[in-house]
Design a protein around this motif. Structure first.
Motif, PDB file in Angstrom:
ATOM      1  N   ASP A 226       0.723  -1.210  -0.274  1.00 48.14           N
ATOM      2  CA  ASP A 226      -0.234  -0.028  -0.470  1.00 48.14           C
ATOM      3  C   ASP A 226       1.117   1.048   0.051  1.00 48.14           C
ATOM      4  OD1 ASP A 226      -2.355  -1.391   0.504  1.00 48.14           O
ATOM      5  OD2 ASP A 226      -1.663  -2.023   2.105  1.00 48.14           O
ATOM      6  N   VAL A 227       2.274   1.209   1.146  1.00 49.04           N
ATOM      7  CA  VAL A 227       2.687   2.115   1.214  1.00 49.04           C
ATOM      8  C   VAL A 227       4.047   2.077   0.968  1.00 49.04           C
ATOM      9  CG1 VAL A 227       4.061   3.992   2.606  1.00 49.04           C
ATOM     10  CG2 VAL A 227       1.503   3.212   2.087  1.00 49.04           C
ATOM     11  N   VAL A 228       4.311   2.667  -0.662  1.00 50.36           N
ATOM     12  CA  VAL A 228       6.285   3.105  -1.251  1.00 50.36           C
ATOM     13  C   VAL A 228       6.849   3.649  -0.951  1.00 50.36           C
ATOM     14  CG1 VAL A 228       7.676   2.052  -2.549  1.00 50.36           C
ATOM     15  CG2 VAL A 228       6.228   0.839  -2.182  1.00 50.36           C
ATOM     16  N   VAL A 229       8.389   3.568  -0.473  1.00 50.80           N
ATOM     17  CA  VAL A 229       9.553   4.714   0.098  1.00 50.80           C
ATOM     18  C   VAL A 229      10.350   4.544  -1.043  1.00 50.80           C
ATOM     19  CG1 VAL A 229      10.355   6.625   1.361  1.00 50.80           C
ATOM     20  CG2 VAL A 229       8.073   5.478   2.239  1.00 50.80           C
ATOM     21  N   ALA A 230      11.115   5.153  -1.674  1.00 51.52           N
ATOM     22  CA  ALA A 230      12.441   4.592  -2.913  1.00 51.52           C
ATOM     23  C   ALA A 230      12.864   5.878  -2.220  1.00 51.52           C
ATOM     24  CB  ALA A 230      12.482   5.300  -3.698  1.00 51.52           C
ATOM     25  N   ASN A 231      13.594   5.302  -0.914  1.00 51.65           N
ATOM     26  CA  ASN A 231      14.685   6.475  -0.365  1.00 51.65           C
ATOM     27  C   ASN A 231      16.126   5.820  -0.614  1.00 51.65           C
ATOM     28  OD1 ASN A 231      15.535   8.009   2.434  1.00 51.65           O
ATOM     29  ND2 ASN A 231      16.366   5.815   2.816  1.00 51.65           N
ATOM     30  N   ALA A 232      16.280   4.598  -1.657  1.00 50.13           N
ATOM     31  CA  ALA A 232      17.803   4.434  -1.262  1.00 50.13           C
ATOM     32  C   ALA A 232      18.935   5.742  -1.702  1.00 50.13           C
ATOM     33  CB  ALA A 232      17.680   2.397  -2.132  1.00 50.13           C
ATOM     34  N   GLY A 233      20.242   5.425  -1.862  1.00 53.83           N
ATOM     35  CA  GLY A 233      20.813   6.295  -2.276  1.00 53.83           C
ATOM     36  C   GLY A 233      22.144   6.229  -1.782  1.00 53.83           C
ATOM     37  N   ILE A 234      22.981   6.517  -2.302  1.00 50.79           N
ATOM     38  CA  ILE A 234      24.493   6.997  -1.711  1.00 50.79           C
ATOM     39  C   ILE A 234      24.611   8.842  -2.261  1.00 50.79           C
ATOM     40  CG2 ILE A 234      25.088   4.962  -2.745  1.00 50.79           C
ATOM     41  CD1 ILE A 234      26.211   6.463  -5.163  1.00 50.79           C
ATOM     42  N   ILE A 235      25.817   9.117  -1.187  1.00 49.94           N
ATOM     43  CA  ILE A 235      26.523  10.460  -1.159  1.00 49.94           C
ATOM     44  C   ILE A 235      27.760  10.548  -1.587  1.00 49.94           C
ATOM     45  CG2 ILE A 235      26.293  12.597  -0.325  1.00 49.94           C
ATOM     46  CD1 ILE A 235      24.532  11.818   1.665  1.00 49.94           C
ATOM     47  N   GLN A 236      28.022  10.892  -2.765  1.00 45.01           N
ATOM     48  CA  GLN A 236      29.429  11.873  -2.769  1.00 45.01           C
ATOM     49  C   GLN A 236      30.303  12.830  -3.076  1.00 45.01           C
ATOM     50  OE1 GLN A 236      28.095   9.898  -6.463  1.00 45.01           O
ATOM     51  NE2 GLN A 236      29.580   8.502  -6.608  1.00 45.01           N
ATOM     52  N   VAL A 237      31.000  13.267  -2.249  1.00 42.40           N
ATOM     53  CA  VAL A 237      31.147  14.358  -1.766  1.00 42.40           C
ATOM     54  C   VAL A 237      32.733  14.395  -2.496  1.00 42.40           C
ATOM     55  CG1 VAL A 237      31.963  15.993  -0.348  1.00 42.40           C
ATOM     56  CG2 VAL A 237      30.169  14.254  -0.013  1.00 42.40           C
ATOM     57  N   ALA A 238      32.806  15.322  -3.632  1.00 39.90           N
ATOM     58  CA  ALA A 238      34.573  15.711  -4.121  1.00 39.90           C
ATOM     59  C   ALA A 238      34.267  16.737  -4.959  1.00 39.90           C
ATOM     60  CB  ALA A 238      34.780  14.440  -5.417  1.00 39.90           C
ATOM     61  N   PRO A 239      35.214  18.024  -5.663  1.00 39.88           N
ATOM     62  CA  PRO A 239      35.274  18.675  -6.156  1.00 39.88           C
ATOM     63  C   PRO A 239      35.344  17.735  -8.203  1.00 39.88           C
ATOM     64  CG  PRO A 239      37.754  18.231  -5.881  1.00 39.88           C
ATOM     65  CD  PRO A 239      36.824  17.423  -4.688  1.00 39.88           C
ATOM     66  N   LEU A 240      35.006  18.951  -8.452  1.00 37.80           N
ATOM     67  CA  LEU A 240      34.536  18.256  -9.964  1.00 37.80           C
ATOM     68  C   LEU A 240      36.361  17.454 -10.497  1.00 37.80           C
ATOM     69  CD1 LEU A 240      33.300  18.004 -13.162  1.00 37.80           C
ATOM     70  CD2 LEU A 240      34.051  19.716 -13.305  1.00 37.80           C
ATOM     71  N   ASP A 241      37.247  17.939 -10.015  1.00 38.45           N
ATOM     72  CA  ASP A 241      38.829  17.227 -10.468  1.00 38.45           C
ATOM     73  C   ASP A 241      38.678  16.006 -10.374  1.00 38.45           C
ATOM     74  OD1 ASP A 241      38.780  19.098 -12.648  1.00 38.45           O
ATOM     75  OD2 ASP A 241      40.498  20.720 -11.637  1.00 38.45           O
TER      76      ASP A 241
END
Length: 342
Positions: free
Chosen positions: A96-111
């Motif tokens: 009845d209820v779905v929460v799509a929460n999966a993810g990753i975080i990448q922190v870095a400058p473009l180079d």
């Protein structure tokens, strides 16, 4: 759970079957707790089996006998997501209820980034949301209560954040997906809620991946993530997410800073981009001539995080560290964490 899972006392979801991807830690774990507190049977999914087992124990600490199922699932694989929905439906008589929460975080400058970093963010955050939505919809359409789908985006998907470019690109796609699904499903019984949080005190800085000058990147990110001025209590955020689901809200933006950024970008997008450019100049540059770097989990550079930080950021980190550490320990962000006091 030392007050992290406070029963909300709100009605409207009791007796429903819910699925939360990325439910083994952080915001997903808190959302699962809120759904349980409101009477749902909950299936949480994540890639790490041991992490899932710990999450189930944490959820049951304050609610013995609650209906919590765990399923290992990599949301980048649509077949696994289809199996997840089928298992939840078989166990609870539907979804009845779905929460799509999966993810990753990448922190870095473009180079310090390569195309693989963008592909990884897109596969997990965007395609993971696509797989979850498409495999959930047949079940949500059958829900006697009318299905509810929430896609967890980010303020980074509304206003691109410096040193978070792959994450922002993927979250921007999630925002478009949520709006498109809402329009496409307007004549159906399924509601779609787009959730765009700002910084929250979930302890996610430990699971995030850092590139370039990893210690310094971790330092600024964790300082802001733990600051009460910039971030939001994760338990309150989870309550807002589930309330929005219950009320079938179309869109919710969490934290005052995120609301201000969203409004500013809408009213003056060019000025917002210029301000973002100024912020980027204050962040650590990539080591010269190194090219893309292998990402390092935050928990591996935590001890050296203050190295090279300006005094103001060191003070900010010290201010928010107690809140961050409490969130990390209580929300399954540390490997082999101590059992919470009962």
């Amino acid at each position: 759970m030392n007050g992290l899972f406070t029963p909300a006392g709100k009605q409207g979801l009791a007796g429903l079957s819910a699925v939360v991807t990325g439910g083994s830690r952080g915001l997903g774990l808190l959302v699962a707790g809120q759904l349980l507190d409101r009477g749902c049977a909950v299936t949480i999914a994540a890639r790490d089996g041991e992490e899932l087992e710990r999450a189930r124990e944490l959820l049951l600490d304050d609610r013995p006998g609650a209906d919590v199922r765990i399923v290992r699932c990599d949301v980048t694989d649509r077949v696994q997501v289809a199996d997840l929905m089928r298992e939840a439906a078989d166990a609870h008589g539907g979804v009845d209820v779905v929460v799509a929460n999966a993810g990753i975080i990448q922190v870095a400058p473009l180079d310090a980034l390569g195309t693989a970093d963008f592909a990884s963010a897109s596969d997990t955050i965007f395609m993971g949301s696509v797989h979850t939505a498409l495999e959930a919809l047949p079940w949500l359409r059958r829900s006697p209560a009318g299905g509810r789908l929430a896609l967890i985006g980010s303020v980074g998907g509304l206003v691109s954040a410096p040193h978070l470019l792959p994450y922002s690109c993927a979250k921007s796609a999630v925002a478009a997906l949520a709006e498109g699904l809402h329009a496409e499903l307007a004549d159906s019984s399924v509601s779609v809620t787009a959730v765009h949080p700002g910084l929250m005190r979930t302890g996610s800085h430990l699971a995030a991946e850092f590139g370039g000058q990893a210690e310094r990147e971790f330092g600024w990110f964790s300082a802001l993530a733990g600051s009460p001025l910039m971030s939001m209590d994760a338990g309150r955020a989870a309550d807002r997410v589930v309330t929005a689901l219950a009320r079938r809200r179309t869109r919710v933006v969490l934290t005052p800073a995120a609301k201000a950024a969203d409004l500013g970008h809408g009213l003056a997008p060019a000025l917002t981009v210029k301000l973002s450019s100024l912020a980027a100049r204050a962040l650590p540059a990539a080591p010269q001539d190194d090219g893309p770097s292998s990402p390092v989990p935050g928990r591996e550079v935590e001890a050296a995080a203050d190295r090279g930080l300006p005094p103001v950021l060191r003070r900010l980190r010290a201010w928010g560290s107690a809140l961050n550490d409490r969130a990390a320990a209580g929300l399954n962000q540390r490997r082999n964490p101590p059992r919470p006091a009962r």
